[in-house]
Design a protein around this motif. Structure first.
Motif, PDB file in Angstrom:
ATOM      1  N   UNK A  51       0.827  -1.207   0.000  1.00 38.26           N
ATOM      2  CA  UNK A  51       0.000   0.000   0.000  1.00 38.26           C
ATOM      3  C   UNK A  51       0.861   1.258   0.000  1.00 38.26           C
ATOM      4  N   UNK A  52       1.962   1.228   0.769  1.00 35.14           N
ATOM      5  CA  UNK A  52       2.890   2.369   0.770  1.00 35.14           C
ATOM      6  C   UNK A  52       3.463   2.597  -0.622  1.00 35.14           C
ATOM      7  N   UNK A  53       3.919   1.526  -1.255  1.00 32.21           N
ATOM      8  CA  UNK A  53       4.495   1.646  -2.597  1.00 32.21           C
ATOM      9  C   UNK A  53       3.459   2.161  -3.593  1.00 32.21           C
ATOM     10  N   UNK A  54       2.223   1.706  -3.457  1.00 34.71           N
ATOM     11  CA  UNK A  54       1.163   2.148  -4.366  1.00 34.71           C
ATOM     12  C   UNK A  54       0.871   3.634  -4.180  1.00 34.71           C
ATOM     13  N   UNK A  55       0.815   4.090  -2.920  1.00 35.46           N
ATOM     14  CA  UNK A  55       0.557   5.511  -2.661  1.00 35.46           C
ATOM     15  C   UNK A  55       1.710   6.370  -3.170  1.00 35.46           C
ATOM     16  N   UNK A  56       2.953   5.910  -2.940  1.00 35.73           N
ATOM     17  CA  UNK A  56       4.111   6.651  -3.433  1.00 35.73           C
ATOM     18  C   UNK A  56       4.135   6.686  -4.952  1.00 35.73           C
ATOM     19  N   UNK A  57       3.829   5.548  -5.569  1.00 38.24           N
ATOM     20  CA  UNK A  57       3.775   5.464  -7.028  1.00 38.24           C
ATOM     21  C   UNK A  57       2.716   6.411  -7.589  1.00 38.24           C
ATOM     22  N   UNK A  58       1.546   6.438  -6.954  1.00 38.59           N
ATOM     23  CA  UNK A  58       0.473   7.299  -7.428  1.00 38.59           C
ATOM     24  C   UNK A  58       0.860   8.759  -7.439  1.00 38.59           C
TER      25      UNK A  58
END
Length: 444
Positions: free
Chosen positions: A250-257
């Motif tokens: 979830x952290x990686x997804x938020x950072x990616x977004x």
């Protein structure tokens, strides 16, 4: 550079970075009475061309060749992203809401004065020709400098409040709440600047609309969607490796977004942290992620910043005068404005001066902003170095100045707790302070 060769360089660099961070951090605690993270900020500059490269240029360049810095850059972004996630994970919205009215006047003054100073100095800095890049106009320069001057080191402020015995006091809570408002406004302004520098209107729209929608989704839908994680952790009494894996995804997804939107990964990390479940989940995630983030990854960020810092550029008389002017103007704008606002809201003079001293610390938050500015082509290495100097000086002066204007007298009168004698390794990052932050998760 071949992968095998890069691996050799990386592990050599990692050993040096950790050794320097722990060593200088220890010295900062022992001799300067500063938190570990302040020493690590200085260690990053020491390893760069400003000191190590100045004394032993050939050795420094051999240890940190340009070809090897890409890996350091990626790990630095991971480190600062996780750090901001942990800061968000500890952010107490209830404390923030309870003090928002009282803190608003201090915060507004602490933002208005820096932006006024930025309006005055931005044309001069642009006229110099070597501080902002060619594509930056006066509005963008003003907004960036305003954000850089207005920022407050929120996690550092929390640590100072804890160490100085201000936990639970009105002064501590007011300062922390005002700092949170300041930082939210500064990040918003920075997002606008980044969006405005996109290659065409669609890039700006993507950043503003896409980043805004993602932020709204995280803030409003996140608590409900993430609540099951908290229930699982509470039922099991721990965060399993599988649950930690989901959290990191979830952290990686938020950072990616946020990166995809054209902003920066730290926005996604921090916002996600603010909506994560509290209780067992938050405590255990911090326990598992904090050591590797603070001891391993964050020093890489400081070192990467230090490798881009060239204090020798300030040897030029004109640059030295500019650096001195920015430093004095920044300290005066933030400190005097917050002091004045506190006085107008009924605080006595020592308390108002204490608020001004605490709000002036810029620390890691400043480094994050100016690193983004350098990476996105807003500022040059010369202005980057000037602002690194401002970050270090304002952070170093915060605790001693607080003691001078408020702490010593208050303790002598018995109206303030004793200084925290215990400065264990686990609470020196600025993350584990009460007063708007969840209680320390690790104790000796």
């Amino acid at each position: 550079m071949a992968p095998a060769e890069l691996s050799i360089y990386f592990f050599a660099q990692l050993a040096i970075i950790i050794a320097a961070a722990r060593g200088v951090g220890w010295a900062a605690r022992k001799w300067l009475g500063q938190p570990q993270v302040v020493g690590e900020m200085i260690a990053g500059v020491v390893l760069g061309p400003s000191l190590f490269g100045l004394i032993f240029p050939e050795i420094q360049q051999a240890l940190f060749p340009k070809d090897s810095r890409t890996l350091l850059f990626v790990l630095a972004q991971l480190g600062v992203g996780l750090y901001m996630f942990l800061v968000g994970l500890q952010f107490r919205s209830d404390k923030f809401r309870a003090n928002v009215k009282s803190a608003a006047s201090v915060s507004i003054a602490g933002m208005a004065a820096p932006f006024l100073i930025a309006m005055l100095i931005a044309p001069l800095l642009l006229a110099n020709g070597g501080l902002f890049t060619a594509g930056v106009d006066q509005v963008q320069a003003t907004l960036f400098m305003g954000a850089a001057i207005a920022i407050t080191a929120f996690p550092m402020l929390a640590r100072i409040i804890h160490e100085r015995g201000l936990s639970g006091t009105r002064l501590g809570t007011l300062s922390l709440s005002a700092g949170a408002i300041d930082d939210a406004a500064a990040w918003t302004v920075l997002a606008i600047v980044l969006a405005s520098l996109g290659a065409g209107p669609m890039v700006a729209i993507k950043a503003i609309v896409g980043g805004g929608l993602l932020a709204l989704f995280i803030l409003f839908a996140g608590p409900r969607l993430l609540a099951p994680l908290g229930r699982i952790a509470a039922r099991e009494g721990k965060v399993s490796q599988s649950l930690l894996g989901v959290t990191l995804i979830l952290f990686a997804a938020a950072a990616l977004g946020m990166d995809w939107a054209g902003l920066h990964a730290v926005f996604g990390g921090f916002l996600l942290g603010t909506v994560m479940p509290r209780g067992v989940f938050a405590t255990e995630v911090r326990r598992m992620l904090e050591p590797v983030t603070v001891v391993l990854l964050l020093p890489i960020f400081f070192t990467f910043s230090g490798l881009n810092t060239q204090m020798s550029l300030l040897a030029d008389p004109s640059m030295f005068l500019i650096a001195g002017g920015i430093l004095v103007a920044s300290i005066a704008a933030k400190g005097v404005a917050c002091w004045g606002a506190a006085r107008l809201t009924g605080q006595d003079n020592p308390t108002a001066m204490a608020i001004g001293a605490l709000m002036n610390a810029r620390g890691l938050m400043e480094l994050i902003i100016i690193n983004i500015g350098l990476q996105r082509g807003i500022i040059t290495p010369a202005l980057f170095s000037i602002l690194v100097l401002m970050a270090i000086v304002t952070t170093l002066m915060a605790s001693p100045l607080f003691e001078l204007v408020y702490g010593r007298k208050a303790r002598a009168e018995g109206s303030l707790g004793e200084l925290g004698a215990e400065q264990g390794e686990e609470v020196q990052s600025g993350l584990n302070a009460p007063c708007g932050i969840n209680p320390p998760s690790l104790t000796k």
